[in-house]
Enzyme design. Sequence first.
Site, short mmCIF file in Angstrom:
data_model
loop_
_atom_site.label_atom_id
_atom_site.label_comp_id
_atom_site.label_asym_id
_atom_site.label_seq_id
_atom_site.Cartn_x
_atom_site.Cartn_y
_atom_site.Cartn_z
N ASN A 80 -30.06 -76.42 -47.92
CA ASN A 80 -30.18 -76.36 -46.46
C ASN A 80 -31.12 -77.49 -46.01
OD1 ASN A 80 -31.33 -75.73 -43.90
ND2 ASN A 80 -30.48 -73.68 -44.05
N HIS A 90 -34.73 -78.51 -42.20
CA HIS A 90 -36.12 -78.86 -41.92
C HIS A 90 -36.42 -80.35 -42.05
CE1 HIS A 90 -36.85 -74.90 -40.75
NE2 HIS A 90 -36.45 -74.42 -41.91
N HIS A 97 -27.93 -75.05 -40.11
CA HIS A 97 -27.91 -74.02 -39.07
C HIS A 97 -28.03 -74.70 -37.71
CE1 HIS A 97 -29.89 -69.97 -37.58
NE2 HIS A 97 -28.84 -70.33 -36.85
N ARG A 156 -28.73 -74.08 -34.30
CA ARG A 156 -29.27 -72.98 -33.49
C ARG A 156 -28.98 -73.22 -32.01
NH1 ARG A 156 -33.34 -69.85 -36.65
NH2 ARG A 156 -33.64 -68.68 -34.74
N ARG A 194 -33.31 -76.53 -32.17
CA ARG A 194 -34.69 -76.91 -32.53
C ARG A 194 -34.73 -77.85 -33.73
NH1 ARG A 194 -36.85 -71.12 -34.73
NH2 ARG A 194 -36.15 -70.51 -32.66
N GLU A 198 -24.24 -72.39 -40.71
CA GLU A 198 -24.84 -71.12 -40.31
C GLU A 198 -24.76 -71.04 -38.79
OE1 GLU A 198 -28.78 -70.94 -41.80
OE2 GLU A 198 -28.14 -70.96 -43.88
N THR A 228 -34.80 -67.09 -39.58
CA THR A 228 -33.91 -65.93 -39.49
C THR A 228 -34.58 -64.76 -40.18
OG1 THR A 228 -32.14 -67.55 -39.68
CG2 THR A 228 -31.50 -65.26 -39.83
N GLU A 266 -23.92 -62.94 -47.81
CA GLU A 266 -25.12 -63.60 -48.32
C GLU A 266 -26.26 -62.62 -48.14
OE1 GLU A 266 -25.82 -67.73 -47.41
OE2 GLU A 266 -27.99 -67.43 -47.48
N HIS A 300 -32.89 -67.32 -48.63
CA HIS A 300 -34.04 -67.21 -47.73
C HIS A 300 -35.33 -67.02 -48.51
CE1 HIS A 300 -36.30 -66.83 -44.06
NE2 HIS A 300 -35.21 -67.18 -43.42
N1 PXP Z 1 -29.50 -68.60 -45.88
C1 PXP Z 1 -29.51 -68.34 -44.55
C2 PXP Z 1 -28.39 -67.55 -43.97
C3 PXP Z 1 -30.54 -68.84 -43.73
O1 PXP Z 1 -30.55 -68.55 -42.41
C4 PXP Z 1 -31.54 -69.65 -44.31
C5 PXP Z 1 -32.60 -70.23 -43.43
O2 PXP Z 1 -32.04 -71.10 -42.52
C6 PXP Z 1 -31.46 -69.91 -45.68
C7 PXP Z 1 -30.45 -69.36 -46.45
C8 PXP Z 1 -32.48 -70.77 -46.37
O3 PXP Z 1 -33.73 -70.20 -46.28
P1 PXP Z 1 -35.01 -71.07 -46.69
O4 PXP Z 1 -35.05 -72.23 -45.75
O5 PXP Z 1 -36.14 -70.12 -46.52
O6 PXP Z 1 -34.80 -71.50 -48.12
#
Ligand code: PXP
Length: 260
Positions: free
Chosen positions: A9, A12, A45, A47, A51, A75, A106, A156, A198
């Site tokens: 992901n 960030h 994601h 949003r 952001r 996402e 999330t 998931e 997550h």
């Molecule tokens: N899976 C989903 C559905 C998420 O919303 C997120 C966070 O955007 C992640 C995985 C990844 O989480 P993290 O950034 O904490 O590794």
Amino acid sequence: MSKLRLGVNIDHVATVRNARGASYPDPVRAAEMALAAGADGITAHLREDRRHISDADIDALVAITRRRGRPLNLEMAVTPEMEAIALAHRPHAACLVPERREEVTTEGGLNVVKGHNVITPLIGRLSAAGIRVSCFIDADPAQVAAAGSAGTAVVELHTGAYCDAVRERSPHAPALLEKLKAAAAQAAGLGLEVHAGHGIDYETVKPIAAIGELVELNIGHFLIGEAIFIGLGPAIQRMRALMDEARANSPGELAQVGQR
Ligand code: PXP
């Protein structure tokens, strides 16, 4: 036991870019690097408040993942706006997530039990467009059952509570891991593909990766943070190695070795 896929992901990277309103660092470049370093797919994601990831990022991520023949997992919140974007782009996968403006991330899973009447037809429309739909849910038997009956191909499991408990050295961590294991077994028993994500870091990845029903982990924040210190490629390679080690040492794999 099959190899566990790693979805990276890159949200960030965009968070850092947007902190200065600059054009860098570029999440699309991060996606290219992640794929080169061994990520099996890219997760982003979009949003409602934009952001981090922007609409233009999604356009570019769709293009590069398609060019490289790798999956993009979008996402998305359960909203008409996000449905229209998903249908316009037709990413390989869409993961339905809950979204609240005031949250920093999330915070919990989608309430498929409560939202069944909206979620079920949405899954139908996205699936009919060829998108593999996933529901991001807590490791809760009622949510797993509701996701199964809503027609999703994938669930998931939200690993945030377990990962937080491990970091806080909470006595509840083992029980939270057992809940994840039970939910994974229940979902696989319903014929669903099971992913997890997550809050996963180098410490929590191995117990999670050892859950045999899981076929994919989605990891973002920790990897992007670690990239500051050791680079994105090495951070992904280390995570990948820990996932592979966990699989190689899991009881199912040891039993198979014993049979050879
Ligand atoms: N899976 C989903 C559905 C998420 O919303 C997120 C966070 O955007 C992640 C995985 C990844 O989480 P993290 O950034 O904490 O590794």
